[in-house]
Scaffold this motif. Structure first.
Motif, mmCIF file in Angstrom:
data_model
loop_
_atom_site.group_PDB
_atom_site.id
_atom_site.type_symbol
_atom_site.label_atom_id
_atom_site.label_comp_id
_atom_site.label_asym_id
_atom_site.label_seq_id
_atom_site.Cartn_x
_atom_site.Cartn_y
_atom_site.Cartn_z
ATOM 1 N N GLN A 29 59.286 23.881 65.105
ATOM 2 C CA GLN A 29 59.639 22.612 64.852
ATOM 3 C C GLN A 29 59.324 21.488 64.702
ATOM 4 N N TYR A 33 59.087 18.665 61.555
ATOM 5 C CA TYR A 33 58.555 17.561 61.577
ATOM 6 C C TYR A 33 57.376 16.941 61.229
ATOM 7 N N ASN A 36 57.838 16.804 57.556
ATOM 8 C CA ASN A 36 58.600 15.572 57.586
ATOM 9 C C ASN A 36 57.573 14.225 57.180
ATOM 10 N N LEU A 66 63.898 9.401 65.368
ATOM 11 C CA LEU A 66 63.095 10.825 65.388
ATOM 12 C C LEU A 66 63.446 10.996 67.498
ATOM 13 N N HIS A 118 60.616 17.391 70.080
ATOM 14 C CA HIS A 118 60.899 16.268 69.050
ATOM 15 C C HIS A 118 60.411 14.999 69.283
ATOM 16 N N SER A 122 57.707 12.834 67.900
ATOM 17 C CA SER A 122 57.764 11.377 67.984
ATOM 18 C C SER A 122 56.721 10.178 68.660
ATOM 19 N N SER A 188 65.849 7.238 58.112
ATOM 20 C CA SER A 188 64.107 7.517 57.838
ATOM 21 C C SER A 188 62.851 6.680 57.320
#
Length: 262
Positions: A29, A33, A36, A66, A118, A122, A188
């Motif tokens: 995960q 991200y 991204n 996020l 996450h 983040s 985003s």
């Protein structure tokens, strides 16, 4: 809250029984991200700025989105998504015989600690972006920032709860969760880059703009075209109000639940 911490302890113990799988999941995960973030960074390197927002400002915006999503979704996303199968199979009835509020028991007993990836990613980028931005912090902004983290989390939880509550009526609605994730992709970036219709949708109809764009605009002293001062003041209250409405909507639909095949 005591009940929640009991469930949380057992969830951690359960995950640690399969420690390797948990670590691999967190890493996967995190990488997803991180990719991204890389895409956003590449866009920023290409265009320099997006509607007056620099890379550290967009990173700040994206990271809040996020981070807040991880908090709100850890209590509601998997729970509400799995509700469809539980209603169809009749296993949701087990929740109803517990001597606790069914909503509270449902969201706490199935708390998803997998969102730790996450939060870590983040949170790290958020700290980095703050180190790059020359924000004039004061007590008001600190309090406002903290309140909006909580409020944004409740916006996410509230919207997912509303979708999940429809399961008691419709049963099959996985497409709504996919639609929610598609809409979440809009925040985003600064919503000011979108058409008027998208902006109105994200501010007044499905208030995802209050997850990160509105508080970020206030903290970064960006202009906001929709009566900014009033919107900034309302921002910390949107989440609690929406979540309370979502809770009432969930309980109202639960009262119509007649069991599997009902």
């Amino acid at each position: 809250m005591k009940l929640f911490f009991v469930f949380f302890k057992y969830h951690i113990k359960e995950r640690m029984e399969y420690r390797s799988a948990f670590i691999v999941g967190v890493c996967a995960q995190t990488l997803a991200y991180a990719a991204n973030y890389l895409v956003v960074w590449m866009l920023m390197q290409k265009f320099g700025a997006i509607n007056g927002w620099s890379w550290p400002e967009v990173a700040f915006l994206y990271s809040i989105g996020l981070f807040v999503y991880a908090i709100g979704a850890s209590f509601t996303f998997v729970q509400m998504q799995s509700l469809e199968e539980m209603v169809r199979d009749g296993t949701f009835d087990i929740i109803l015989i517990k001597p606790r509020n069914p909503f509270y028991y449902f969201v706490t007993s199935t708390f998803n600690n997998g969102y730790i990836a996450h939060l870590l990613l983040s949170g790290t980028i958020l700290v980095w972006s703050l180190s790059q931005l020359k924000i004039e912090w004061n007590l008001l902004k600190v309090i406002y920032f903290c309140l909006n983290i909580a409020s944004g989390s409740l916006v996410i939880a509230g919207l997912l709860t509303i979708i999940g509550s429809l399961t008691f009526r419709v049963i099959r609605l996985q497409f709504l969760f996919r639609l929610f994730n598609r809409l979440r992709e809009f925040i985003s970036y600064p919503i000011s880059i979108y058409s008027l219709f998208i902006q109105i949708l994200l501010v007044f109809i499905i208030p995802l703009a209050f997850v990160n764009f509105v508080p970020s605009s206030f903290i970064l002293a960006k202009e906001f075209q929709y009566d900014g001062n009033i919107t900034y003041i309302l921002s910390p209250f949107i989440g609690p109000i929406l979540f309370y409405i979502a809770y009432l909507f969930w309980m109202s639909n639960l009262n119509r639940y007649q069991g599997a095949g009902g």
